[in-house]
Design an enzyme around this catalytic site. Sequence first.
Site, PDB file in Angstrom:
ATOM      1  N   LYS A 131      -8.884   1.436 -12.070  1.00 43.59           N
ATOM      2  CA  LYS A 131      -7.811   1.002 -11.432  1.00 43.59           C
ATOM      3  C   LYS A 131      -7.817  -0.583 -11.225  1.00 43.59           C
ATOM      4  O   LYS A 131      -6.630  -1.061 -11.648  1.00 43.59           O
ATOM      5  CB  LYS A 131      -7.617   1.619 -10.159  1.00 43.59           C
ATOM      6  CG  LYS A 131      -6.827   0.962  -9.095  1.00 43.59           C
ATOM      7  CD  LYS A 131      -6.888   1.559  -7.545  1.00 43.59           C
ATOM      8  CE  LYS A 131      -7.939   0.873  -6.763  1.00 43.59           C
ATOM      9  NZ  LYS A 131      -7.292  -0.608  -6.086  1.00 43.59           N
ATOM     10  N   ASN A 132      -8.941  -1.183 -10.959  1.00 41.00           N
ATOM     11  CA  ASN A 132      -8.780  -2.445 -10.582  1.00 41.00           C
ATOM     12  C   ASN A 132      -8.510  -3.344 -11.812  1.00 41.00           C
ATOM     13  O   ASN A 132      -8.511  -4.415 -11.740  1.00 41.00           O
ATOM     14  CB  ASN A 132     -10.267  -2.827 -10.040  1.00 41.00           C
ATOM     15  CG  ASN A 132     -10.126  -2.349  -8.413  1.00 41.00           C
ATOM     16  OD1 ASN A 132      -8.867  -1.987  -7.971  1.00 41.00           O
ATOM     17  ND2 ASN A 132     -11.088  -2.686  -7.683  1.00 41.00           N
ATOM     18  N   ARG A 162      -2.660  -4.587  -1.689  1.00 34.92           N
ATOM     19  CA  ARG A 162      -2.664  -6.307  -2.079  1.00 34.92           C
ATOM     20  C   ARG A 162      -2.707  -6.657  -3.143  1.00 34.92           C
ATOM     21  O   ARG A 162      -2.199  -7.832  -3.415  1.00 34.92           O
ATOM     22  CB  ARG A 162      -3.990  -6.569  -1.170  1.00 34.92           C
ATOM     23  CG  ARG A 162      -4.702  -7.734  -1.316  1.00 34.92           C
ATOM     24  CD  ARG A 162      -6.008  -7.955  -0.807  1.00 34.92           C
ATOM     25  NE  ARG A 162      -6.915  -9.267  -1.250  1.00 34.92           N
ATOM     26  CZ  ARG A 162      -6.450 -10.235  -0.412  1.00 34.92           C
ATOM     27  NH1 ARG A 162      -5.596 -10.552   0.619  1.00 34.92           N
ATOM     28  NH2 ARG A 162      -7.240 -11.180  -0.854  1.00 34.92           N
ATOM     29  N   CYS A 168      -5.640  -2.212   2.169  1.00 34.21           N
ATOM     30  CA  CYS A 168      -6.564  -1.650   3.094  1.00 34.21           C
ATOM     31  C   CYS A 168      -7.018  -2.350   4.279  1.00 34.21           C
ATOM     32  O   CYS A 168      -6.810  -3.561   3.974  1.00 34.21           O
ATOM     33  CB  CYS A 168      -7.920  -1.241   2.240  1.00 34.21           C
ATOM     34  SG  CYS A 168      -7.963   0.106   1.078  1.00 34.21           S
ATOM     35  N   ARG A 184      -8.073 -10.487   4.881  1.00 34.09           N
ATOM     36  CA  ARG A 184      -8.004 -10.567   3.465  1.00 34.09           C
ATOM     37  C   ARG A 184      -6.844 -11.674   3.069  1.00 34.09           C
ATOM     38  O   ARG A 184      -5.862 -11.260   2.693  1.00 34.09           O
ATOM     39  CB  ARG A 184      -7.760  -9.351   2.742  1.00 34.09           C
ATOM     40  CG  ARG A 184      -8.715  -8.354   3.217  1.00 34.09           C
ATOM     41  CD  ARG A 184      -8.490  -7.143   2.243  1.00 34.09           C
ATOM     42  NE  ARG A 184      -9.095  -7.064   0.969  1.00 34.09           N
ATOM     43  CZ  ARG A 184      -8.828  -6.189   0.116  1.00 34.09           C
ATOM     44  NH1 ARG A 184      -8.174  -5.038   0.489  1.00 34.09           N
ATOM     45  NH2 ARG A 184      -9.194  -5.968  -0.960  1.00 34.09           N
ATOM     46  N   PRO A 185      -6.824 -12.869   3.667  1.00 33.66           N
ATOM     47  CA  PRO A 185      -5.805 -13.786   3.165  1.00 33.66           C
ATOM     48  C   PRO A 185      -5.621 -14.299   1.848  1.00 33.66           C
ATOM     49  O   PRO A 185      -6.490 -13.804   1.021  1.00 33.66           O
ATOM     50  CB  PRO A 185      -6.450 -15.128   3.895  1.00 33.66           C
ATOM     51  CG  PRO A 185      -7.597 -15.009   3.958  1.00 33.66           C
ATOM     52  CD  PRO A 185      -8.053 -13.809   3.992  1.00 33.66           C
ATOM     53  N   VAL A 186      -4.650 -14.818   1.159  1.00 29.30           N
ATOM     54  CA  VAL A 186      -4.575 -15.213  -0.008  1.00 29.30           C
ATOM     55  C   VAL A 186      -4.393 -16.728  -0.239  1.00 29.30           C
ATOM     56  O   VAL A 186      -3.814 -17.401  -1.337  1.00 29.30           O
ATOM     57  CB  VAL A 186      -3.206 -14.768  -0.673  1.00 29.30           C
ATOM     58  CG1 VAL A 186      -3.236 -13.184  -0.898  1.00 29.30           C
ATOM     59  CG2 VAL A 186      -1.974 -14.891   0.375  1.00 29.30           C
ATOM     60  N   LEU A 192      -6.729 -18.761  -1.353  1.00 30.97           N
ATOM     61  CA  LEU A 192      -7.199 -19.244  -2.472  1.00 30.97           C
ATOM     62  C   LEU A 192      -6.092 -19.210  -3.766  1.00 30.97           C
ATOM     63  O   LEU A 192      -6.283 -20.140  -4.490  1.00 30.97           O
ATOM     64  CB  LEU A 192      -8.458 -18.434  -2.900  1.00 30.97           C
ATOM     65  CG  LEU A 192      -9.703 -18.404  -2.014  1.00 30.97           C
ATOM     66  CD1 LEU A 192     -10.908 -18.023  -2.635  1.00 30.97           C
ATOM     67  CD2 LEU A 192     -10.070 -20.108  -1.722  1.00 30.97           C
ATOM     68  N   ASP A 237     -17.409  -2.192  -3.208  1.00 34.20           N
ATOM     69  CA  ASP A 237     -16.463  -0.719  -3.405  1.00 34.20           C
ATOM     70  C   ASP A 237     -17.183   0.456  -3.347  1.00 34.20           C
ATOM     71  O   ASP A 237     -16.811   1.437  -3.610  1.00 34.20           O
ATOM     72  CB  ASP A 237     -15.655  -0.895  -4.575  1.00 34.20           C
ATOM     73  CG  ASP A 237     -14.320  -1.766  -4.318  1.00 34.20           C
ATOM     74  OD1 ASP A 237     -14.118  -2.159  -3.254  1.00 34.20           O
ATOM     75  OD2 ASP A 237     -13.783  -2.342  -5.059  1.00 34.20           O
ATOM     76  N   ARG A 254      -4.843   6.801  -3.775  1.00 39.70           N
ATOM     77  CA  ARG A 254      -4.576   5.474  -4.205  1.00 39.70           C
ATOM     78  C   ARG A 254      -5.673   5.098  -5.404  1.00 39.70           C
ATOM     79  O   ARG A 254      -5.403   4.182  -6.358  1.00 39.70           O
ATOM     80  CB  ARG A 254      -4.611   4.423  -3.094  1.00 39.70           C
ATOM     81  CG  ARG A 254      -3.719   4.477  -1.890  1.00 39.70           C
ATOM     82  CD  ARG A 254      -3.945   3.289  -1.183  1.00 39.70           C
ATOM     83  NE  ARG A 254      -4.190   2.126  -2.084  1.00 39.70           N
ATOM     84  CZ  ARG A 254      -4.942   0.931  -1.493  1.00 39.70           C
ATOM     85  NH1 ARG A 254      -5.329   0.782  -0.319  1.00 39.70           N
ATOM     86  NH2 ARG A 254      -5.058   0.032  -2.131  1.00 39.70           N
TER      87      ARG A 254
HETATM   88  C1  UD1 Z   1     -10.670  -6.896  -5.351  1.00 39.41           C
HETATM   89  C2  UD1 Z   1     -10.636  -5.531  -5.775  1.00 39.41           C
HETATM   90  C3  UD1 Z   1     -11.292  -4.627  -4.366  1.00 39.41           C
HETATM   91  C4  UD1 Z   1     -12.800  -5.119  -4.135  1.00 39.41           C
HETATM   92  C5  UD1 Z   1     -12.701  -6.820  -4.032  1.00 39.41           C
HETATM   93  C6  UD1 Z   1     -14.217  -7.349  -3.973  1.00 39.41           C
HETATM   94  C7  UD1 Z   1      -8.777  -5.185  -6.967  1.00 39.41           C
HETATM   95  C8  UD1 Z   1      -7.292  -4.638  -7.079  1.00 39.41           C
HETATM   96  N1  UD1 Z   1      -9.217  -4.839  -5.964  1.00 39.41           N
HETATM   97  O1  UD1 Z   1      -9.940  -7.340  -4.342  1.00 39.41           O
HETATM   98  O2  UD1 Z   1     -11.246  -3.204  -4.729  1.00 39.41           O
HETATM   99  O3  UD1 Z   1     -13.328  -4.613  -3.044  1.00 39.41           O
HETATM  100  O4  UD1 Z   1     -12.064  -7.204  -5.002  1.00 39.41           O
HETATM  101  O5  UD1 Z   1     -14.878  -6.869  -4.940  1.00 39.41           O
HETATM  102  O6  UD1 Z   1      -9.154  -5.618  -7.896  1.00 39.41           O
HETATM  103  N2  UD1 Z   1     -10.509 -13.851   0.322  1.00 39.41           N
HETATM  104  C9  UD1 Z   1     -10.121 -15.066   0.919  1.00 39.41           C
HETATM  105  N3  UD1 Z   1      -8.941 -15.802   0.661  1.00 39.41           N
HETATM  106  C10 UD1 Z   1      -8.339 -15.346  -0.841  1.00 39.41           C
HETATM  107  C11 UD1 Z   1      -8.704 -14.590  -1.480  1.00 39.41           C
HETATM  108  C12 UD1 Z   1      -9.904 -13.574  -1.058  1.00 39.41           C
HETATM  109  O7  UD1 Z   1     -10.381 -15.600   2.093  1.00 39.41           O
HETATM  110  O8  UD1 Z   1      -7.339 -16.062  -1.267  1.00 39.41           O
HETATM  111  C13 UD1 Z   1     -11.678 -13.338   0.805  1.00 39.41           C
HETATM  112  C14 UD1 Z   1     -11.023 -11.799   1.115  1.00 39.41           C
HETATM  113  O9  UD1 Z   1     -10.637 -11.781   2.381  1.00 39.41           O
HETATM  114  C15 UD1 Z   1     -12.505 -10.997   0.856  1.00 39.41           C
HETATM  115  C16 UD1 Z   1     -13.303 -11.859  -0.168  1.00 39.41           C
HETATM  116  O10 UD1 Z   1     -12.378 -13.081  -0.349  1.00 39.41           O
HETATM  117  O11 UD1 Z   1     -13.251 -11.138   1.889  1.00 39.41           O
HETATM  118  C17 UD1 Z   1     -13.167 -11.201  -1.655  1.00 39.41           C
HETATM  119  O12 UD1 Z   1     -11.896 -10.894  -1.997  1.00 39.41           O
HETATM  120  P1  UD1 Z   1     -11.435 -10.754  -3.388  1.00 39.41           P
HETATM  121  O13 UD1 Z   1     -12.428 -10.886  -4.371  1.00 39.41           O
HETATM  122  O14 UD1 Z   1     -10.091 -11.723  -3.338  1.00 39.41           O
HETATM  123  O15 UD1 Z   1     -10.717  -9.287  -3.471  1.00 39.41           O
HETATM  124  P2  UD1 Z   1      -9.599  -8.770  -3.872  1.00 39.41           P
HETATM  125  O16 UD1 Z   1      -9.288  -9.125  -5.118  1.00 39.41           O
HETATM  126  O17 UD1 Z   1      -8.420  -8.364  -2.861  1.00 39.41           O
END
Ligand code: UD1
Length: 428
Positions: A22-23, A101, A125, A130-132, A134, A315, A407
């Site tokens: 999926k990912n 997300r 989830c 989980r901000p964006v 970055l 995960d 999902r």
């Molecule tokens: C992806 C996976 C998810 C997995 C995660 C970590 C997909 C679709 N999902 O999620 O299943 O659990 O990687 O291996 O591939 N963060 C920030 N700011 C940002 C981005 C992230 O603070 O802009 C934080 C997140 O809140 C979290 C950490 O960084 O605590 C890791 O997140 P990230 O690696 O970005 O996870 P996802 O890509 O959302």
Amino acid sequence: MDRIQVRGGRRLNGEIRVSGAKNAALPLMVASLLTDEPLTLVNVPHLTDISQLAEILAGLGVEMTMSGNGHAEAELGRALTMQARKITSTVAPYELVRKMRASFLVAGPLIARCHKAKVSLPGGCAIGTRPVDLHLKGLEAMGARIELKDGYVYAEAPGGLHGAHFVFPFVSVGASENLMMAASLAKGTTTLENVAMEPEVTDLGHCLLAMGAKIEGLGTRTVRIEGVDRLKGTNYTVLPDRIETGTYLMAVAATGGELELIGARGDTIESVIPLLTSAGVHIAPTNRGLKVARNGAHYTGVEVTTEPYPGFPTDLQAQLMALMCTANGTSHITETIFENRFMHAPELMRMGADITIEHQTATVRGVEKLRGAPVMATDLRASVSLVIAGLAAEGETVINRVYHLDRGFERIEEKLSAVGADIRRVKG
Ligand code: UD1
């Protein structure tokens, strides 16, 4: 709302075909926005997250056709062909993005190709804030002007994106993918440091290469991307799901028995295999995938900390906790990726588990047996941990809110009942 009913105590024996990841499939689907030519993905799993993203992409103008049915006997799941001849909208609305997300990944490709985007801030989830930030900082470094308004990210780069040097302060899978896609169509060279090395990120990189991108350093922490004017279509096969693989390894470890996981790739779960082996589970490669067995002897507790790849994946943390509930001895499980990812613990405790949580660490004292109970799935991976617990428990477990399961786990009750589990879906 559907529920899953499991009567525990049966060993698992036989074979399970591992689905496409999926990912990996999600970012690969988003890559279709980068070209006006068709991108065909083979081995796409049948999951609600995939359909959700397909809906978002359709809203942006991507035409899609699906072939193959993804049944267990099919060698390589379904094939999805996507073509973004013309991007007809650069808006990804709240109603669709909030459900997942990963839909935020459309931001980078839209800005790169159309020089603007309006994308809702995501949901997904409930496992932390989980901000964006970055994603946004990286896109800003590449020349995007970004404004946050009414729950939306408004971004524009009137002259197009340009290359940049961006150092991720910590590893982010999604932000690495977003910036890699954006950089492929930016003017000049982008250097990304502290990039995620998750196999799904590398898989996306390989697909971008096949589409004509110029990328160096895939699979390392530093990736260099020289932007090109246009990308072309290609055919690409999604890699097998390492989280599904790990989940079934732990299911057999919990119930006992012997399974061959067809298509599983041991090289994507290198941190998981020695851990389970040290606990007393037998795992060996076969010419079709991996074989896992636990016959006779019981398994022992483990010490583990979740980390970015190649460390132990967050995960699989919930599944490991479910397994360790009935280990010989005590386990310590530390979660470092998400701040709120122990929501399965109280549910496991309702089944008789002995767990205490302090800060980021769960101490799991093995008990002899779990007992079936009605439980609630709180997020995607938590929900499957309750399935594992239910398979190993005495009596009946009913898991509510299984839409989380749908999902991310393709036909899980079908796959498990084919290898001897007493599991069924109750509609309603
Ligand atoms: C992806 C996976 C998810 C997995 C995660 C970590 C997909 C679709 N999902 O999620 O299943 O659990 O990687 O291996 O591939 N963060 C920030 N700011 C940002 C981005 C992230 O603070 O802009 C934080 C997140 O809140 C979290 C950490 O960084 O605590 C890791 O997140 P990230 O690696 O970005 O996870 P996802 O890509 O959302």
